[in-house]
Design a protein around this motif. Structure first.
Motif, short mmCIF file in Angstrom:
data_model
loop_
_atom_site.label_atom_id
_atom_site.label_comp_id
_atom_site.label_asym_id
_atom_site.label_seq_id
_atom_site.Cartn_x
_atom_site.Cartn_y
_atom_site.Cartn_z
N ARG A 109 6.21 17.63 -29.71
CA ARG A 109 5.11 16.86 -29.13
C ARG A 109 5.49 16.29 -27.77
NH1 ARG A 109 4.93 14.70 -34.31
NH2 ARG A 109 5.86 12.78 -33.52
N THR A 110 6.64 15.61 -27.69
CA THR A 110 6.99 14.90 -26.46
C THR A 110 7.33 15.85 -25.31
OG1 THR A 110 9.28 14.72 -27.22
CG2 THR A 110 7.80 12.87 -27.70
N GLN A 111 7.89 17.01 -25.63
CA GLN A 111 8.34 17.91 -24.58
C GLN A 111 7.35 19.02 -24.27
OE1 GLN A 111 11.15 17.01 -22.97
NE2 GLN A 111 11.18 15.30 -24.41
N LEU A 112 6.37 19.27 -25.15
CA LEU A 112 5.45 20.38 -24.92
C LEU A 112 3.98 19.98 -25.07
CD1 LEU A 112 7.41 23.27 -26.67
CD2 LEU A 112 7.00 23.01 -24.23
N THR A 113 3.53 19.75 -26.29
CA THR A 113 2.10 19.55 -26.52
C THR A 113 1.59 18.23 -25.96
OG1 THR A 113 2.55 18.64 -28.72
CG2 THR A 113 2.11 21.01 -28.56
N GLU A 114 2.43 17.21 -25.87
CA GLU A 114 2.00 15.91 -25.35
C GLU A 114 2.70 15.57 -24.04
OE1 GLU A 114 2.38 12.94 -28.33
OE2 GLU A 114 1.08 13.96 -29.76
N TYR A 115 3.35 16.56 -23.43
CA TYR A 115 3.99 16.33 -22.13
C TYR A 115 2.98 16.64 -21.03
CZ TYR A 115 6.98 16.91 -18.06
OH TYR A 115 7.54 16.81 -16.82
N PRO A 116 2.57 15.62 -20.24
CA PRO A 116 1.55 15.87 -19.20
C PRO A 116 2.15 16.56 -17.98
CG PRO A 116 2.21 13.56 -19.20
CD PRO A 116 2.96 14.21 -20.33
N ALA A 117 1.55 17.65 -17.61
CA ALA A 117 1.96 18.38 -16.40
C ALA A 117 0.78 18.39 -15.43
CB ALA A 117 2.37 19.80 -16.75
N LYS B 168 11.65 10.21 -3.39
CA LYS B 168 11.55 9.21 -4.45
C LYS B 168 10.36 9.53 -5.37
CE LYS B 168 10.99 4.24 -5.18
NZ LYS B 168 10.76 2.93 -4.56
N PRO B 169 10.56 9.54 -6.69
CA PRO B 169 11.75 9.13 -7.46
C PRO B 169 12.60 10.31 -7.92
CG PRO B 169 9.89 9.25 -8.92
CD PRO B 169 9.39 9.73 -7.58
N ARG B 170 12.64 11.40 -7.19
CA ARG B 170 13.29 12.64 -7.66
C ARG B 170 14.55 12.97 -6.88
NH1 ARG B 170 7.82 13.16 -7.60
NH2 ARG B 170 6.88 13.48 -9.66
N GLU B 171 15.16 11.97 -6.24
CA GLU B 171 16.37 12.24 -5.46
C GLU B 171 17.50 12.77 -6.35
OE1 GLU B 171 14.62 8.30 -3.77
OE2 GLU B 171 14.85 9.30 -5.70
N LEU B 172 17.70 12.13 -7.50
CA LEU B 172 18.77 12.56 -8.39
C LEU B 172 18.47 13.94 -8.97
CD1 LEU B 172 21.44 11.90 -9.75
CD2 LEU B 172 20.18 10.77 -11.59
N LEU B 173 17.22 14.20 -9.27
CA LEU B 173 16.83 15.52 -9.76
C LEU B 173 17.19 16.60 -8.74
CD1 LEU B 173 15.20 17.11 -11.97
CD2 LEU B 173 13.19 16.73 -10.54
N TRP B 174 16.95 16.32 -7.46
CA TRP B 174 17.28 17.26 -6.40
C TRP B 174 18.80 17.46 -6.30
CZ3 TRP B 174 15.63 20.90 -3.23
CH2 TRP B 174 16.34 21.17 -2.07
N LEU B 175 19.58 16.38 -6.39
CA LEU B 175 21.03 16.49 -6.30
C LEU B 175 21.61 17.29 -7.46
CD1 LEU B 175 22.03 12.90 -5.10
CD2 LEU B 175 22.04 15.02 -3.77
N LEU C 68 16.78 19.18 -16.76
CA LEU C 68 15.53 19.10 -17.51
C LEU C 68 15.27 17.67 -18.00
CD1 LEU C 68 15.73 22.40 -19.59
CD2 LEU C 68 14.22 21.91 -17.66
N ILE C 69 16.32 16.99 -18.43
CA ILE C 69 16.15 15.60 -18.88
C ILE C 69 15.66 14.74 -17.72
CG2 ILE C 69 17.39 13.56 -19.70
CD1 ILE C 69 19.21 15.45 -21.28
N ALA C 70 16.28 14.92 -16.55
CA ALA C 70 15.85 14.14 -15.38
C ALA C 70 14.43 14.50 -14.97
CB ALA C 70 16.81 14.40 -14.22
N LEU C 71 14.06 15.78 -15.10
CA LEU C 71 12.70 16.21 -14.75
C LEU C 71 11.67 15.55 -15.65
CD1 LEU C 71 10.68 18.08 -13.29
CD2 LEU C 71 11.20 19.82 -15.02
#
Length: 477
Positions: free
Chosen positions: A27-35, A122-129, A213-216
């Motif tokens: 649920r949290t990662q697929l069906t209820e994860y808003p994209a 921001k807020p994806r600086e760490l995701l980029w690194l 993926l966790i950071a994303l």
């Protein structure tokens, strides 16, 4: 299935679900994860890269079973045992070869998409690194695996790269000797590279991808409009511009996978060597330590960096130019401070500069694929200056600049290029005539960019009237 069987299946699943949260993860990662609902073609490449990673691990496991990490046996364990004696061994090896290049193509496209749509802000600086570290791990994995077939180009290409490490002051020679396990590449080197390629780097890659993926999922996906969908929700706290990742994007990704497989397996079945780009023709002959090839170059995905190394004859400065390109990527969140994320709403000259990034990168690869003549080396130096310039002038676009500021940027950047040329001439790296003959490359680009900014200031202005849904969604976070 009757009711009794269904009830039994539910009880079994419930037993597992109580001890392992399968349904909540679903649920949290697929069906209820808003994209974001406006993903486009550029968003295929991240999921495709994960698919290729799994394929590389699976095919690499089979190859490792039959491979012999010994200089006397390595080449023939690949060319004969795997390619001819093992059932479907040729197919699995060709998939691994094509998959390595496909991985880099997808990662390069994925990174460029992030640059276009500001996914490093921001807020994806760490995701980029974390993504930069994934690329570095992937590059190390490819380099380590390149030696394993023990072909002529594999051997000498690895010898050249390990020799570059010796330029690092103080610790370079001990590191190079430890990597080789000797003073030259031999059995200890092959064993080390085999262990690192098969065990160490895949574990590191998987760990980095998991953290990525966790950071994303923590900060949410960016989108082509650069709007934060979580800042505009309905009464049930669901983003107005979001849709569930499953089934909408899982189905969409399946379509992308089908198209990718058509292209991928065409290369596997018809052109696994990619006309000599995916696998060098010299690698079809065993390594000969007594015969140096007339032209040594790495695989295509390392060619731009090789041009940077060759452009500066001094090994230490060449390594600094090579390492600096990764530092520029890591510093993107600091260089580009404009609050607008997406390239859609940035100025015309900013778009031109973003387009020049991959253009100069591909140009460097084309130069490095040629012979190591002085002409090509100087061309590589000046195109490297263009590549660096596309990053270092990003602060110019952070806000509106006055006419005087534009003129100052032009004078300073042109002066820096001239000083680099004077320095290269002073250390007798290249002749002055050849330097002047190719200096037009960075000088023309900078003159074109800042000249247009001076003559037509409107070309430096970002979109003045953003769509209301973007400003309401928090684009200026």
């Amino acid at each position: 299935m009757n009711n009794i069987d269904q009830s039994r299946a539910r009880r079994v699943f419930g037993w597992f679900d109580q001890r392992l949260p399968i349904s909540s993860l679903w649920r949290t990662q697929l069906t209820e994860y808003p994209a974001p609902k406006n993903f486009n073609l550029w968003y295929f490449f991240g999921s495709l890269a994960m698919l290729v990673l799994v394929m590389q691990l699976a095919t690499g496991l089979f190859l490792a079973i039959h491979y012999q990490p010994n200089p006397h046996l390595a080449f023939w364990s690949v060319a004969r045992t795997i390619q001819r004696d093992s059932h479907w061994g040729w197919l699995i090896r060709d998939m691994h070869i094509v998959g390595a290049s496909a991985f880099f193509v997808l990662v390069y496209l994925h990174m460029y998409r992030s640059i276009m749509y500001g996914s490093y802000k921001k807020p994806r600086e760490l995701l980029w690194l974390i993504g930069i570290f994934i690329y570095l791990a992937l590059a190390a994995e490819a380099f380590l695996g390149y030696l394993l077939p023990w072909g002529q180009m594999s051997y000498w290409g690895s010898a050249v790269v390990t020799n570059f490490v010796t330029a690092i002051p103080g610790i370079g020679k001990p590191i190079a000797q430890w990597l080789r396990g000797s003073f030259v590449i031999g059995l200890p080197t092959l064993n080390r590279f085999f262990v690192f390629h098969v065990f160490l780097m895949p574990v590191l890659l998987l760990a980095l991808v998991l953290v990525h993926l966790i950071a994303l999922h923590q900060v949410g996906s960016n989108n082509p409009d650069g709007v934060e969908i979580h800042d505009n929700t309905n009464e049930s706290s669901w983003p107005r511009d979001g849709i569930p990742f499953h089934p909408y994007y899982t189905v969409k990704d399946l379509f992308g996978v089908s198209v990718f497989f058509v292209i991928f397996f065409w290369f596997v079945f018809y052109k696994p060597d990619g006309w000599g780009f995916l696998l060098d023709k010299l690698n079809y002959t065993p390594a000969n330590i007594l015969h140096t090839p007339s032209d040594i170059h790495p695989l295509w995905f390392f060619l731009p960096f090789y041009a940077m190394l060759r452009g500066v004859p001094d090994k230490l400065y060449g390594i600094m130019a090579f390492a600096g390109s990764f530092a520029l990527l890591a510093c993107l969140p600091l260089l580009d401070r404009n609050p607008i994320r997406s390239i859609r709403y940035r100025s015309v000259l900013y778009k031109l500069n973003i387009l020049m990034m991959p253009a100069s990168f591909l140009w460097l690869g084309y130069i490095a694929h040629g012979f190591a003549t002085e002409h090509n080396m100087v061309f590589g130096l000046h195109v490297t200056e263009v590549f660096y310039a596309t990053f270092l002038i990003l602060p110019f676009f952070n806000k509106r600049r006055s006419l005087g500021a534009s003129v100052a940027w032009l004078i300073v950047t042109e002066a820096i290029v001239l000083l680099i040329d004077v320095w290269m001439y002073s250390i007798h790296a290249h002749g002055w005539n050849l330097m002047l003959l190719t200096d037009w490359i960075p000088a023309t680009y900078l003159l074109l960019l800042f000249g247009l900014a001076i003559l037509f200031p409107a070309l430096t202005q970002d979109t003045q009237h953003l769509p209301e849904r973007l400003t309401a969604g928090g684009i200026f976070h």
